[in-house]
Design a protein around this motif. Structure first.
Motif, PDB file in Angstrom:
ATOM      1  N   HIS A   1      10.237   5.753  45.337  1.00  0.00           N
ATOM      2  CA  HIS A   1      10.492   3.725  45.441  1.00  0.00           C
ATOM      3  C   HIS A   1       9.078   3.995  45.910  1.00  0.00           C
ATOM      4  O   HIS A   1       9.666   4.162  47.089  1.00  0.00           O
ATOM      5  CB  HIS A   1      12.066   2.686  46.042  1.00  0.00           C
TER       6      HIS A   1
ATOM      7  N   HIS B   1      20.875   5.407  44.805  1.00  0.00           N
ATOM      8  CA  HIS B   1      20.367   6.101  43.489  1.00  0.00           C
ATOM      9  C   HIS B   1      20.507   7.416  43.585  1.00  0.00           C
ATOM     10  O   HIS B   1      20.569   7.750  42.624  1.00  0.00           O
ATOM     11  CB  HIS B   1      19.219   5.950  42.877  1.00  0.00           C
TER      12      HIS B   1
ATOM     13  N   ASP C   1      15.327  10.834  43.733  1.00  0.00           N
ATOM     14  CA  ASP C   1      14.885   9.299  43.097  1.00  0.00           C
ATOM     15  C   ASP C   1      13.497   8.740  44.228  1.00  0.00           C
ATOM     16  O   ASP C   1      13.536   9.162  45.935  1.00  0.00           O
ATOM     17  CB  ASP C   1      15.681   7.923  43.460  1.00  0.00           C
TER      18      ASP C   1
HETATM   19 MG    MG Z   1      15.917   3.874  41.697  1.00  0.00          MG
END
Ligand code: MG
Length: 385
Positions: A231, A264, A229
């Motif tokens: 971000h 995540h 993941d």
């Molecule tokens: Mg995420």
């Protein structure tokens, strides 16, 4: 011959100091009681009974249901609880086992049943390896011959009619006993010992839950999962949340949830190993419910989804790449949060962190990336097939 099993689970397990019945505490992602029941989910076991106190009834029902196990009323003492359960036992043979011994093996269970058929009773035991003394609390009064000393575990097996008769007499006497071989030996005949296994230890203290154990369900098949993941920075807030730890930073991560990219990644790894769909399917970023969501809470839900699919985490490895903030001093808390959410001992969770040497989007400080790999054990192999 039909075989019943009574799992003793009506105690409070106060010595574990967990603030709830220790059998509900997670071990490798599933409650201790689940693992114990799983061990007795065998074709030659006809009935599973669980002694249960009223306050645990709801939680136990959910764990017992997939095994078709019956909850029986717990009493004020172990002796009373087992007596109540014995009244419901329909097998010719009954094995009585501590719920807090989830490491019992199929060999021990089979040896116990064979021992009852041959000798009328079969008590799992080990020769004492320590010298044991009789003392008045401070002074040794007597040193028994070690070759005649044995520690007694469970399961303890008997012909149901005989152990019921022993418990009838115990009930009349009003005496309380710490185990079943004491009751049998007192009222029927000297109970017969068979050799168990050191692995069949009892979870008693809180520290027992953090120790290293052989991977549960290792024989039932394993599955590996990977998750990644990313971000991006850009949210006006003075911290980032990574593995549930708020870490000061000059920018927050843009996300629908709390932006916890490492968690995540772990969730996707767990869902993937369990053969489920990805995080976006179960926790869509279009759902208002997940706006600003605590990702550690979502991770716990992902672990439950995996358990429902028959898988429990065995170990977890996570790597986080970030140019900022520096993570080294936060790693221990990140590990602790992941271990707790996955029901794993800390020794089974590892987190490493590094930069990207100024290369790419991570290196330019535009975002944070995380990759996780998890190994899962197939908790429920037979039912899957
Ligand atoms: Mg995420």
């Amino acid at each position: 011959m039909k075989v019943s099993v009574i799992i003793c689970a009506a105690g409070k397990g106060e010595r574990a100091g967990l603030g709830k019945n220790k059998l509900l505490a997670p071990l490798y992602g599933a409650p201790v009681l689940y693992h114990t029941l799983k061990k007795f989910d065998l074709p030659y076991i006809d009935q599973l009974l669980i002694t249960c106190s009223p306050e645990d009834r709801e939680a136990f029902s959910a764990i017992a249901a997939p095994f078709g196990a019956i909850l029986t009323e717990g009493g004020r003492t172990r002796t009373e609880s087992v007596y109540n359960a014995l009244k419901r036992a329909s097998g010719d043979i009954v094995l009585i086992h501590d719920g807090a011994r989830p490491f019992v093996t199929e060999k021990i269970i089979a040896d116990c049943i064979d021992g009852v058929k041959e000798h009328g009773s079969a008590v799992c035991s080990l020769p004492s390896t320590d010298t044991t003394v009789i003392a008045d609390g401070e002074n040794v009064e007597y040193v028994p011959d070690r070759s005649k000393l044995f520690t007694v575990q469970t399961p303890q097996g008997f012909f149901t009619a005989k152990i019921k008769a022993a418990y009838d007499l115990a009930a009349e006497s009003g005496k309380s006993f710490t185990d079943d071989c004491s009751v049998y030996t007192q009222y029927i005949a000297p109970a017969h010992l068979f050799t168990g296994d050191v692995c069949n230890r009892k979870l008693t203290y809180k520290s027992d839950f953090d120790a290293q154990y052989p991977a549960m369900n290792a024989a039932c098949g394993q599955a590996i999962g990977i998750g990644c993941d990313v971000h991006a920075f850009g949210k006006a807030q003075p911290f980032v949340t990574l593995c549930g730890v708020k870490i000061p930073c000059d920018s927050g991560l843009i996300a629908h949830s709390d932006g916890d990219a490492p968690v995540h990644a772990v969730m996707d790894a767990i869902l993937s190993a369990a053969g489920l769909k990805d995080i976006g399917h179960y926790f869509p970023d279009t759902d208002e419910k997940f706006a600003g969501a605590d990702s550690i809470g979502m991770l716990k839900e992902a672990v439950s989804l995996a358990l429902n699919a028959g898988y429990v985490p065995l170990n977890l490895s996570l790597t986080v790449q970030a140019e900022k903030p520096r993570l080294a001093k936060h790693i221990d808390r990140m590990v602790a949060n992941l271990a707790s959410a996955c029901g794993l001992p800390r020794s089974r969770v590892a987190v490493s962190a590094g930069t990207c040497e100024r290369l790419g989007f991570v290196g330019e400080g535009l975002g944070i990336a995380a990759t996780a790999i998890v190994l899962m054990g197939r908790a429920d192999a037979e039912k899957q097939n």
